[in-house]
Write a protein that holds these residues in place. Sequence first.
Motif, PDB file in Angstrom:
ATOM      1  N   ARG A   1       0.871  -1.162   0.054  1.00 19.07           N
ATOM      2  CA  ARG A   1       0.019   0.024   0.111  1.00 19.07           C
ATOM      3  C   ARG A   1       0.932   1.255   0.083  1.00 19.07           C
ATOM      4  N   PRO A   2       0.326   2.313  -0.646  1.00 19.89           N
ATOM      5  CA  PRO A   2       1.197   3.701  -0.699  1.00 19.89           C
ATOM      6  C   PRO A   2       1.212   4.119   0.770  1.00 19.89           C
ATOM      7  N   PRO A   3       2.544   4.670   1.136  1.00 18.66           N
ATOM      8  CA  PRO A   3       2.592   5.286   2.365  1.00 18.66           C
ATOM      9  C   PRO A   3       1.164   6.309   3.016  1.00 18.66           C
ATOM     10  N   THR A   4       0.785   6.909   2.180  1.00 16.64           N
ATOM     11  CA  THR A   4      -0.437   7.736   2.448  1.00 16.64           C
ATOM     12  C   THR A   4      -1.466   7.121   3.067  1.00 16.64           C
ATOM     13  N   GLU A   5      -1.736   5.773   2.883  1.00 17.58           N
ATOM     14  CA  GLU A   5      -2.758   4.851   3.522  1.00 17.58           C
ATOM     15  C   GLU A   5      -2.291   4.479   5.016  1.00 17.58           C
ATOM     16  N   ALA A   6      -1.030   4.002   4.860  1.00 22.06           N
ATOM     17  CA  ALA A   6      -0.560   3.644   6.396  1.00 22.06           C
ATOM     18  C   ALA A   6      -0.664   4.768   7.275  1.00 22.06           C
ATOM     19  N   PHE A   7      -0.235   6.019   6.626  1.00 26.89           N
ATOM     20  CA  PHE A   7      -0.013   7.297   7.494  1.00 26.89           C
ATOM     21  C   PHE A   7      -1.415   7.367   8.202  1.00 26.89           C
ATOM     22  N   ALA A   8      -2.363   7.404   7.529  1.00 30.95           N
ATOM     23  CA  ALA A   8      -3.813   7.582   7.831  1.00 30.95           C
ATOM     24  C   ALA A   8      -4.308   6.891   8.999  1.00 30.95           C
ATOM     25  N   GLU A   9      -3.395   5.614   9.490  1.00 30.42           N
ATOM     26  CA  GLU A   9      -3.754   4.899  10.462  1.00 30.42           C
ATOM     27  C   GLU A   9      -3.005   4.946  11.732  1.00 30.42           C
ATOM     28  N   LEU A  10      -2.202   5.776  11.725  1.00 34.19           N
ATOM     29  CA  LEU A  10      -1.238   6.056  12.863  1.00 34.19           C
ATOM     30  C   LEU A  10      -1.752   7.263  13.615  1.00 34.19           C
ATOM     31  N   TYR A  11      -1.430   7.354  14.820  1.00 33.69           N
ATOM     32  CA  TYR A  11      -1.945   8.356  15.735  1.00 33.69           C
ATOM     33  C   TYR A  11      -0.940   9.383  15.959  1.00 33.69           C
ATOM     34  N   PHE A  12      -1.075  10.574  15.923  1.00 34.10           N
ATOM     35  CA  PHE A  12      -0.217  11.748  16.188  1.00 34.10           C
ATOM     36  C   PHE A  12      -0.494  12.657  17.254  1.00 34.10           C
ATOM     37  N   ASP A  13       0.388  13.390  17.944  1.00 36.81           N
ATOM     38  CA  ASP A  13      -0.081  14.357  18.977  1.00 36.81           C
ATOM     39  C   ASP A  13       0.211  15.696  18.196  1.00 36.81           C
ATOM     40  N   THR A  14      -0.465  16.532  19.139  1.00 37.09           N
ATOM     41  CA  THR A  14      -0.449  18.167  18.580  1.00 37.09           C
ATOM     42  C   THR A  14       0.813  18.695  18.913  1.00 37.09           C
ATOM     43  N   VAL A  15       1.888  18.424  19.645  1.00 35.37           N
ATOM     44  CA  VAL A  15       3.075  19.084  19.977  1.00 35.37           C
ATOM     45  C   VAL A  15       3.938  19.453  18.794  1.00 35.37           C
ATOM     46  N   THR A  16       3.717  20.337  18.092  1.00 30.78           N
ATOM     47  CA  THR A  16       4.481  20.649  16.656  1.00 30.78           C
ATOM     48  C   THR A  16       4.906  22.185  17.209  1.00 30.78           C
ATOM     49  N   HIS A  17       4.638  22.881  18.145  1.00 29.77           N
ATOM     50  CA  HIS A  17       5.157  24.290  18.571  1.00 29.77           C
ATOM     51  C   HIS A  17       4.925  25.148  17.314  1.00 29.77           C
ATOM     52  N   ASP A  18       4.034  24.886  16.317  1.00 28.83           N
ATOM     53  CA  ASP A  18       3.836  25.738  15.304  1.00 28.83           C
ATOM     54  C   ASP A  18       2.497  25.284  14.617  1.00 28.83           C
ATOM     55  N   ALA A  19       1.869  26.536  14.253  1.00 30.77           N
ATOM     56  CA  ALA A  19       0.354  26.305  13.781  1.00 30.77           C
ATOM     57  C   ALA A  19       0.190  25.782  12.408  1.00 30.77           C
ATOM     58  N   GLY A  20       1.564  26.172  11.547  1.00 30.30           N
ATOM     59  CA  GLY A  20       1.540  25.620  10.142  1.00 30.30           C
ATOM     60  C   GLY A  20       2.127  24.119  10.268  1.00 30.30           C
TER      61      GLY A  20
END
Length: 141
Positions: free
Chosen positions: A69-88
């Motif tokens: 599967r393309p990486p975009t499909e697998a990426f959508a299944e992962l969880y991420f937190d909001t700690v980016t320190h940047d709105a963009g």
Amino acid sequence: MVGPLPGQPHRQPRRDRDGCRVAHPRRRQGRITCLRICFVHGGGCSADLLGRWTHGWRNRPDVRRGSARPPTEAFAELYFDTVTHDAGALRLLMKHAADDHIVCGSDYPFDMAESDPVGFAAAHGPGSASLTSAARSFLGL
């Protein structure tokens, strides 16, 4: 996920460069089916590299060998937190990750912590209801 392409310079730290590549849930399918993984700091540079990984997957048979599967499909299944320190950076993450897979995060008690992590996540993230739903889903509630 697809890792760095052979013959290309690797300027990003190894933990950011390979983290999402080696841990996506489908690689674990059949052995640990209920595994949920959350990458801190908005997944590092993974949202920025997703286009490169997908391009490599589409155009290079040696890269495609690692995943059907393309990486975009697998990426959508992962969880991420909001700690980016940047709105963009958080907006870029939201373009690639599913809204119900982004959870509110904090660097507390470290000095890099956002002074109001919930406020930052609510103002720049997918919204309070989505953040709550994502947290419940990640925790299996």
